[in-house]
Structure formats: structure tokens, C-alpha cells
Scaffold this motif. Structure first.
Motif, PDB file in Angstrom:
ATOM      1  N   GLY A   1     -63.596  17.075 -72.127  1.00 27.14           N
ATOM      2  CA  GLY A   1     -63.462  18.435 -72.091  1.00 27.14           C
ATOM      3  C   GLY A   1     -62.319  18.783 -71.834  1.00 27.14           C
ATOM      4  O   GLY A   1     -61.958  20.240 -71.792  1.00 27.14           O
ATOM      5  N   CYS A   2     -61.163  18.123 -71.776  1.00 22.99           N
ATOM      6  CA  CYS A   2     -59.892  18.774 -71.569  1.00 22.99           C
ATOM      7  C   CYS A   2     -59.056  19.269 -72.811  1.00 22.99           C
ATOM      8  O   CYS A   2     -57.763  19.722 -72.779  1.00 22.99           O
ATOM      9  CB  CYS A   2     -58.794  17.787 -70.868  1.00 22.99           C
ATOM     10  SG  CYS A   2     -58.484  16.135 -71.640  1.00 22.99           S
ATOM     11  N   GLY A   3     -59.587  18.986 -73.777  1.00 28.37           N
ATOM     12  CA  GLY A   3     -58.990  19.490 -75.102  1.00 28.37           C
ATOM     13  C   GLY A   3     -58.537  18.546 -76.063  1.00 28.37           C
ATOM     14  O   GLY A   3     -57.683  18.909 -77.040  1.00 28.37           O
ATOM     15  N   LYS A   4     -58.738  17.301 -76.029  1.00 28.84           N
ATOM     16  CA  LYS A   4     -58.091  16.367 -76.666  1.00 28.84           C
ATOM     17  C   LYS A   4     -58.514  16.275 -78.294  1.00 28.84           C
ATOM     18  O   LYS A   4     -57.828  16.432 -79.072  1.00 28.84           O
ATOM     19  CB  LYS A   4     -58.415  14.837 -76.270  1.00 28.84           C
ATOM     20  CG  LYS A   4     -58.270  14.526 -74.871  1.00 28.84           C
ATOM     21  CD  LYS A   4     -58.478  12.946 -74.623  1.00 28.84           C
ATOM     22  CE  LYS A   4     -59.969  12.815 -74.473  1.00 28.84           C
ATOM     23  NZ  LYS A   4     -60.962  13.427 -73.479  1.00 28.84           N
ATOM     24  N   SER A   5     -59.725  16.518 -78.528  1.00 29.63           N
ATOM     25  CA  SER A   5     -60.239  16.757 -79.766  1.00 29.63           C
ATOM     26  C   SER A   5     -59.771  18.209 -80.376  1.00 29.63           C
ATOM     27  O   SER A   5     -59.627  18.217 -81.792  1.00 29.63           O
ATOM     28  CB  SER A   5     -61.611  16.603 -79.732  1.00 29.63           C
ATOM     29  OG  SER A   5     -62.339  15.310 -79.342  1.00 29.63           O
TER      30      SER A   5
ATOM     31  N   GLN B   1     -54.093  16.957 -68.544  1.00 27.88           N
ATOM     32  CA  GLN B   1     -54.311  17.603 -67.329  1.00 27.88           C
ATOM     33  C   GLN B   1     -55.963  18.103 -67.338  1.00 27.88           C
ATOM     34  O   GLN B   1     -56.186  18.439 -68.289  1.00 27.88           O
ATOM     35  CB  GLN B   1     -53.355  18.605 -66.712  1.00 27.88           C
ATOM     36  CG  GLN B   1     -51.948  17.925 -66.668  1.00 27.88           C
ATOM     37  CD  GLN B   1     -51.778  16.873 -65.786  1.00 27.88           C
ATOM     38  OE1 GLN B   1     -52.338  16.697 -65.091  1.00 27.88           O
ATOM     39  NE2 GLN B   1     -51.098  15.915 -66.388  1.00 27.88           N
ATOM     40  N   GLU B   2     -56.383  18.446 -66.191  1.00 26.38           N
ATOM     41  CA  GLU B   2     -57.694  18.859 -66.235  1.00 26.38           C
ATOM     42  C   GLU B   2     -57.534  20.600 -66.351  1.00 26.38           C
ATOM     43  O   GLU B   2     -56.391  21.081 -66.000  1.00 26.38           O
ATOM     44  CB  GLU B   2     -58.343  18.761 -64.674  1.00 26.38           C
ATOM     45  CG  GLU B   2     -58.950  17.324 -64.453  1.00 26.38           C
ATOM     46  CD  GLU B   2     -59.923  17.345 -63.344  1.00 26.38           C
ATOM     47  OE1 GLU B   2     -61.209  17.461 -63.446  1.00 26.38           O
ATOM     48  OE2 GLU B   2     -59.315  17.567 -62.249  1.00 26.38           O
ATOM     49  N   ILE B   3     -58.622  21.097 -66.932  1.00 25.93           N
ATOM     50  CA  ILE B   3     -58.430  22.701 -67.218  1.00 25.93           C
ATOM     51  C   ILE B   3     -58.654  23.270 -65.647  1.00 25.93           C
ATOM     52  O   ILE B   3     -59.213  22.857 -64.636  1.00 25.93           O
ATOM     53  CB  ILE B   3     -59.851  23.011 -67.751  1.00 25.93           C
ATOM     54  CG1 ILE B   3     -59.784  22.414 -69.117  1.00 25.93           C
ATOM     55  CG2 ILE B   3     -59.792  24.501 -67.922  1.00 25.93           C
ATOM     56  CD1 ILE B   3     -58.845  22.551 -69.948  1.00 25.93           C
ATOM     57  N   SER B   4     -57.528  24.342 -65.757  1.00 29.80           N
ATOM     58  CA  SER B   4     -57.330  25.177 -64.561  1.00 29.80           C
ATOM     59  C   SER B   4     -57.795  26.494 -64.672  1.00 29.80           C
ATOM     60  O   SER B   4     -57.477  27.046 -66.038  1.00 29.80           O
ATOM     61  CB  SER B   4     -55.932  25.163 -64.048  1.00 29.80           C
ATOM     62  OG  SER B   4     -55.623  25.967 -63.173  1.00 29.80           O
ATOM     63  N   ALA B   5     -58.051  27.202 -63.758  1.00 29.09           N
ATOM     64  CA  ALA B   5     -58.567  28.782 -64.065  1.00 29.09           C
ATOM     65  C   ALA B   5     -57.202  29.571 -64.398  1.00 29.09           C
ATOM     66  O   ALA B   5     -57.168  30.625 -65.071  1.00 29.09           O
ATOM     67  CB  ALA B   5     -59.057  29.281 -62.738  1.00 29.09           C
ATOM     68  N   ASN B   6     -55.988  28.865 -64.130  1.00 30.50           N
ATOM     69  CA  ASN B   6     -54.627  29.759 -64.482  1.00 30.50           C
ATOM     70  C   ASN B   6     -54.296  29.417 -65.780  1.00 30.50           C
ATOM     71  O   ASN B   6     -53.342  30.018 -65.975  1.00 30.50           O
ATOM     72  CB  ASN B   6     -53.729  29.220 -63.253  1.00 30.50           C
ATOM     73  CG  ASN B   6     -54.008  29.680 -61.795  1.00 30.50           C
ATOM     74  OD1 ASN B   6     -54.728  30.729 -61.824  1.00 30.50           O
ATOM     75  ND2 ASN B   6     -53.502  28.836 -60.852  1.00 30.50           N
ATOM     76  N   ASP B   7     -54.981  28.541 -66.734  1.00 31.01           N
ATOM     77  CA  ASP B   7     -54.366  28.193 -67.797  1.00 31.01           C
ATOM     78  C   ASP B   7     -54.490  29.495 -68.799  1.00 31.01           C
ATOM     79  O   ASP B   7     -55.406  30.113 -68.646  1.00 31.01           O
ATOM     80  CB  ASP B   7     -55.196  27.124 -68.406  1.00 31.01           C
ATOM     81  CG  ASP B   7     -54.900  25.582 -67.793  1.00 31.01           C
ATOM     82  OD1 ASP B   7     -53.924  25.502 -67.022  1.00 31.01           O
ATOM     83  OD2 ASP B   7     -55.640  24.656 -67.713  1.00 31.01           O
ATOM     84  N   LYS B   8     -53.276  29.391 -69.776  1.00 38.80           N
ATOM     85  CA  LYS B   8     -53.420  30.602 -70.495  1.00 38.80           C
ATOM     86  C   LYS B   8     -53.379  30.201 -72.197  1.00 38.80           C
ATOM     87  O   LYS B   8     -52.894  29.078 -72.304  1.00 38.80           O
ATOM     88  CB  LYS B   8     -52.248  31.666 -70.019  1.00 38.80           C
ATOM     89  CG  LYS B   8     -52.610  32.082 -68.909  1.00 38.80           C
ATOM     90  CD  LYS B   8     -51.245  33.333 -68.562  1.00 38.80           C
ATOM     91  CE  LYS B   8     -51.349  33.807 -67.051  1.00 38.80           C
ATOM     92  NZ  LYS B   8     -50.326  34.672 -66.529  1.00 38.80           N
ATOM     93  N   HIS B   9     -53.637  31.195 -72.919  1.00 43.13           N
ATOM     94  CA  HIS B   9     -53.238  30.957 -74.400  1.00 43.13           C
ATOM     95  C   HIS B   9     -51.779  31.132 -74.601  1.00 43.13           C
ATOM     96  O   HIS B   9     -51.549  32.444 -74.121  1.00 43.13           O
ATOM     97  CB  HIS B   9     -54.216  31.787 -75.359  1.00 43.13           C
ATOM     98  CG  HIS B   9     -55.546  31.663 -74.967  1.00 43.13           C
ATOM     99  ND1 HIS B   9     -56.622  30.530 -75.322  1.00 43.13           N
ATOM    100  CD2 HIS B   9     -56.584  32.429 -74.335  1.00 43.13           C
ATOM    101  CE1 HIS B   9     -57.657  31.086 -74.957  1.00 43.13           C
ATOM    102  NE2 HIS B   9     -57.941  32.031 -74.298  1.00 43.13           N
ATOM    103  N   ASP B  10     -51.076  30.213 -75.176  1.00 42.80           N
ATOM    104  CA  ASP B  10     -49.546  30.545 -75.148  1.00 42.80           C
ATOM    105  C   ASP B  10     -48.957  30.420 -76.239  1.00 42.80           C
ATOM    106  O   ASP B  10     -47.920  30.869 -76.515  1.00 42.80           O
ATOM    107  CB  ASP B  10     -48.823  29.705 -74.053  1.00 42.80           C
ATOM    108  CG  ASP B  10     -49.344  28.281 -74.172  1.00 42.80           C
ATOM    109  OD1 ASP B  10     -50.073  27.880 -75.143  1.00 42.80           O
ATOM    110  OD2 ASP B  10     -48.839  27.450 -73.416  1.00 42.80           O
ATOM    111  N   ILE B  11     -49.534  29.841 -77.171  1.00 44.94           N
ATOM    112  CA  ILE B  11     -48.977  29.668 -78.504  1.00 44.94           C
ATOM    113  C   ILE B  11     -49.789  29.576 -79.711  1.00 44.94           C
ATOM    114  O   ILE B  11     -50.981  28.823 -79.670  1.00 44.94           O
ATOM    115  CB  ILE B  11     -47.871  28.349 -78.619  1.00 44.94           C
ATOM    116  CG1 ILE B  11     -47.029  28.272 -79.846  1.00 44.94           C
ATOM    117  CG2 ILE B  11     -48.695  26.968 -78.362  1.00 44.94           C
ATOM    118  CD1 ILE B  11     -45.803  27.361 -79.643  1.00 44.94           C
ATOM    119  N   THR B  12     -49.525  29.968 -80.950  1.00 45.73           N
ATOM    120  CA  THR B  12     -50.459  30.032 -82.088  1.00 45.73           C
ATOM    121  C   THR B  12     -50.038  28.828 -83.220  1.00 45.73           C
ATOM    122  O   THR B  12     -49.030  28.431 -82.983  1.00 45.73           O
ATOM    123  CB  THR B  12     -50.456  31.319 -82.932  1.00 45.73           C
ATOM    124  OG1 THR B  12     -48.899  31.484 -83.381  1.00 45.73           O
ATOM    125  CG2 THR B  12     -50.394  32.562 -81.739  1.00 45.73           C
TER     126      THR B  12
END
Length: 523
Positions: free
Chosen positions: A252-256, A419-430
Motif C-alpha cells: 500500500g505504499c505506492g509501488k504499483s 517509506q510508509e504513508i504519512s498524514a503529512n504527505d502531499k501531492h507534489d508533482i504531475t
């Protein structure tokens, strides 16, 4: 004793024998793997018990052509004479298959009373029972292969196939809709090339006197992925140089998600590369759209070796590795794939080709792929988690990791631990931003005179294009001594550093570029 007028085994120039038997000839071709072999189709009518025979090591679909040819000729008013018809497909030591021989066979039978021997004229087409000329899935690969070999200049083809064949430049196509039309054409010998306008819908880029095509559509955006800045940076580098790339992290960390978005930021394509991709798609039974979109194949870990690499008992069929040619082959849950498959993958990753050996055939496929893999850190997936406890024993973790051999891992250029997903993670690049950076690096590589992208350079090209500064060279020497790097690993680090430098528009490879490249090596 009388002297023979003909030296060696050369036949007489006339196509009539002493018994006035006319031997008519036309050219066609068959596929041997991905390469087309020219085939001479010969026909004779001789006295004897009436019959229709096709010889020359032909497959069942060609034997079935006799009924299609008979029906098409009878509908067009042809009356079969009380003679023995023999059609030979030469050379006889090559296995022939495909329905595209129908038209050439029917033309030779229909014009048996006339001399038919056209030089450099190939004939392709499947016949319907009503005399219509149809296309087949192997037609495009055959014609493209013949053209690439410089063997094909002119061909009679089904009109319905022109929407695809018109993409192949440098060949004079004479399109026909029916057998009757083809018979009239061959009798009159008034060959008129058919033209069908087409234009690539993709954006054209002119770089170093070559035209590349780039598809701007994005199926899924990198903006959807929160955080994971290091993994996104590694994905950018991998895409810009077509480097092999592996991600490790908790479920669930976003590999796929990262892997599936890579295909939208890959570099532009030459027209020849687009046609090569289309050739593979036709062989897979898929009608291509001729867009500048690199393919992405993602087989399940339960897939068999034959489905991954290709295979078959009678003749070899294309597999997932070859279908990913010029694109991405993605293995999710990497350690769950068969060890035999992973070890066999070493060859295409190194040589960019797949060799399939069977009793009846030996075939070589192009497989210039970017390999992307994702895996969990342990069987339960929680080894790197700060919130969940790992349920695996040391022995289970060791057995899990040991499924991947060092020689296989040595062919991966970039390794990232996510890394594990954090509540502070943001969408940063398209994806659009990443694609722009990839294209910038692509232009730099092409203007430097590279035929291949950084990740695919051979040893000589690495020495030529991956020159290190004095400081970078010292860092590399230190890394070799500290980590015991193999020759392949050294070459891989240089290629990754070259791509990092290109993304920064740097002429040379500096210390900062090499340090970042070293940070992506396998721990």
C-alpha cells in the motif's frame, strides 16, 4: 557422349519443359519467428489423374487453402481442366504457415495457360469463398520484415489492409478487393500503386535530423501519489534513461501506482520503433493504433515460462517479454515469480533478445525492455513498518530474499526502499512535469549522438559517453573498494550518473551526479 548444354544444376531460362509444361511463379513470404523469409510459389498443370496438390513443407492452414481457392475460382467462372495441378512452395526445407498464400495460388491456377513470372512482385492475400481478398494478422509483420531486409519493393495486397500497410514507407502497394480484379491486373500488367494518406496523431519532435513522435495523453497521473519523493525521483531517472528499476516497500505504499504511471512519462519514439511495436501487437492478435505510446506488460506471478518468454510445440509464439519491446515489463510481487523465470530473464535484460529453442524451431525475438519490479520486504510485508509487527521468522525472510539471485539483481540499475504513508504527505508533482524533464534529457542524449538511451548503452558506448570528472572518478574508485562492485555494477552506476547529469543539463558527470547514482545501488 553428348555434352550437357547447362552447367551445374542451373535450370533452362525458359519456363517451359520439353513436354510443354508451363511452370508459373510468383513471390510470397512466410514468418520465421519475427523475420520473414521469401517463398517462391510455383504451379504446374500436367497430364494425369485430376487433382490439386500443395507441397513444400506446408502447414494445415495452407492445405485448407485449396478449398478456398477452388470456391473463389469457380465463382469467377473458372473451369478446372482434367489435369493434375501441383503447387510447390519453395524452398521446401522452410516450414510455411499463413492464409496469405491463397491469392498467389489462385492467380497461378487461373492464369495457367499464360506465362506468369513477375520479378520482384510479391503477392499476399487470404481469399473468401466468394472471391473477396482479405487480410491476415501476419501480413503487416511479414511486409515490414521484408522491407527492413531490403527485399520488398512492390506487392499486391488486400485493399482492406492498406489502412495499416500505408504506414510502411518505401514500398509500392497495389491494392485489390477481389480475385477477379487481381487476375485482370496480372493479365494486363498495368500495375498502379495505391496511395492512402495517413498522419500520426502524436506530436512530432525534430532532433538531430531525425523525427521522433510523442504521445501527450496521460492515463493516470503521478499527482495521485502522495509523498514518496525519493521513489518518484528514481522513477524519473529510470524513465529518462530506460533503466531497470526495483521498488521495495510495505503493502500500500505506492509501488504499483508508480510503476503503472511510468509508461506515460517514457521518452519519444522513432517511426521505426512505432512500427516495430505494431509488428509485435499484430503477432499477439491485437490491432495497433500506431500511437507513440510505449507498451507496458504486467504478467501475473502465476504465469508460465512459455507465456512470459514465448513458446509452442509446433512453432514458437511471442510472449510477454517480446510484447514489452521498446516499453516496460512490470513484475509485481517479484519473489513470487518462479525462480526459473527470474533466472531466464537475465538473458533478455543483458542482450535485449529472447531465444526460444524447440525441436521444430529455433526463434529469436527482439526484447529491448525496461524492467520494473516491486516487492515486499518480507512475506507478511510489515518488516519495514513502524506501526505493524512483522510476523515472519528470520528463516522465512532469508528464504524469501534468496529467491532473487545476485546475477539477476546485478542487472537492476536503480533500487529504492519506499517509506510508509504519512498524514503529512502531499501531492507534489504531475506526470506532465516529469514528462517534460524526461523529454529534455532525451534531447540531450540524442544531440550527443547516442543511438541508444543511457540505460541501453554497450561497453564501448559507456566509455565514450559516460566520462567522469576527476572528483567523480575518485568517488567511484572509493565505492569499488568499499562495496566490491562488479564490472556490470560499475557500468550501471556510470549510466545512471549519465542520466542524472542529463536531467541537470550537465555536459560532464560530476561528483554530485555520481553520489546520487551510488545512493540507488543495491544495499
Amino acid at each position: 557422349m553428348s555434352q550437357n548444354n547447362h552447367s551445374g544444376n542451373l535450370p533452362p531460362k525458359s519456363n517451359k519443359s520439353k513436354n510443354e509444361v508451363i511452370v508459373n511463379r510468383l513471390l510470397s513470404a512466410t514468418l520465421d519467428g519475427l523475420s520473414a523469409k521469401p517463398i517462391e510459389v510455383e504451379a504446374t498443370f500436367t497430364k494425369g489423374l485430376p487433382g490439386f496438390a500443395v507441397v513444400g513443407l506446408v502447414s494445415s492452414d495452407i492445405q485448407e487453402a485449396k478449398e478456398r481457392v477452388k470456391s473463389s475460382l469457380l465463382i469467377n467462372g473458372f473451369k478446372f481442366p482434367p489435369l493434375k495441378i501441383t503447387i510447390n512452395l519453395s524452398p521446401s526445407d522452410i516450414k510455411k504457415h499463413g492464409t496469405h498464400f491463397d491469392l498467389s495460388m489462385a492467380l497461378l491456377v487461373a492464369l495457367h495457360k499464360e506465362s506468369v513470372e513477375e520479378e520482384n512482385l510479391f503477392v499476399f492475400g487470404e481469399l473468401g469463398l466468394d472471391g473477396r481478398v482479405k487480410s491476415s494478422s501476419t501480413l503487416f509483420p511479414i511486409i515490414l520484415s521484408l522491407k527492413e531486409q531490403g527485399l520488398l519493393k512492390r506487392a499486391i495486397v488486400p485493399k482492406i489492409a492498406m489502412k495499416h500497410l500505408s504506414h510502411i514507407a518505401g514500398v509500392e502497394f497495389i491494392a485489390v478487393e477481389t480475385l477477379a480484379e487481381a487476375i485482370t491486373l496480372l493479365k494486363s500488367k498495368s500495375y498502379q500503386a495505391s496511395t492512402q494518406e495517413f498522419s500520426y496523431q502524436s506530436k512530432a519532435l525534430n532532433i538531430a535530423n531525425k523525427t521522433y513522435y510523442d504521445e501527450g495523453n496521460v492515463d493516470s497521473d503521478f499527482l495521485d501519489i502522495k509523498g514518496q519523493g525519493i521513489a518518484k525521483r528514481a522513477a524519473l531517472i529510470a524513465a529518462a534513461g530506460m533503466h531497470n528499476f526495483m521498488m521495495e516497500g510495505n503493502p500500500g505504499c505506492g509501488k504499483s501506482m508508480i510503476a503503472k504511471r511510468l509508461k506515460d512519462i517514457l521518452p519519444p519514439l522513432l517511426e521505426e520503433e512505432m512500427l516495430s511495436i505494431a509488428k509485435h501487437q499484430f503477432l499477439d492478435g491485437v490491432t495497433p493504433d500506431f500511437l507513440a505510446k510505449r507498451p507496458m506488460r504486467s504478467p501475473h506471478h502465476t504465469a508460465t515460462s512459455a507465456s512470459i518468454f514465448g513458446g509452442g510445440s509446433s512453432h514458437a509464439r511471442i510472449g510477454e517479454v517480446a510484447l514489452a519491446h521498446k516499453g516496460v515489463l512490470f513484475f509485481d510481487e517479484l519473489p513470487h515469480f518462479s525462480k526459473n523465470i527470474l533466472e531466464a530473464l537475465r538473458e533478455p535484460l543483458q542482450d535485449r533478445r529472447v531465444n526460444i529453442s524447440r525441436v521444430n524451431s529455433k526463434v529469436e525475438y527482439e526484447a529491448d525492455i525496461m524492467f520494473v519490479a516491486a516487492m515486499n520486504p518480507c512475506p507478511c510485508g510489515n518488516l519495514l513498518s513502524k506501526r505493524k509487527a512483522c510476523r515472519c521468522s528470520e528463516q522465512e525472510i532469508k528464504r524469501y530474499k534468496n529467491r532473487l539471485s545476485d546475477p539477476f539483481l546485478d542487472r537492476i540499475d536503480l533500487f529504492v526502499t519506499m517509506q510508509e504513508i504519512s498524514a503529512n504527505d502531499k501531492h507534489d508533482i504531475t506526470s506532465k512535469d516529469l514528462k517534460s524533464m524526461v523529454n529534455q534529457a532525451f534531447i540531450v542524449q540524442k544531440k550527443r549522438g547516442q543511438g541508444r538511451l543511457n540505460g541501453k548503452l554497450n561497453e564501448d558506448e559507456v566509455e565514450k559517453f559516460c566520462q567522469l570528472s576527476a572528483d567523480a572518478q575518485k568517488i567511484l574508485i572509493s565505492g569499488i573498494e568499499r562495496f566490491g562492485l562488479s564490472h556490470r555494477s560499475i557500468s550501471s552506476i556510470k549510466k545512471v550518473a549519465r542520466t542524472i547529469a542529463d536531467l541537470g543539463s550537465s555536459v560532464g558527470i560530476e561528483k554530485i551526479h555520481l553520489l546520487e547514482a551510488l545512493s540507488y545501488r543495491r544495499r
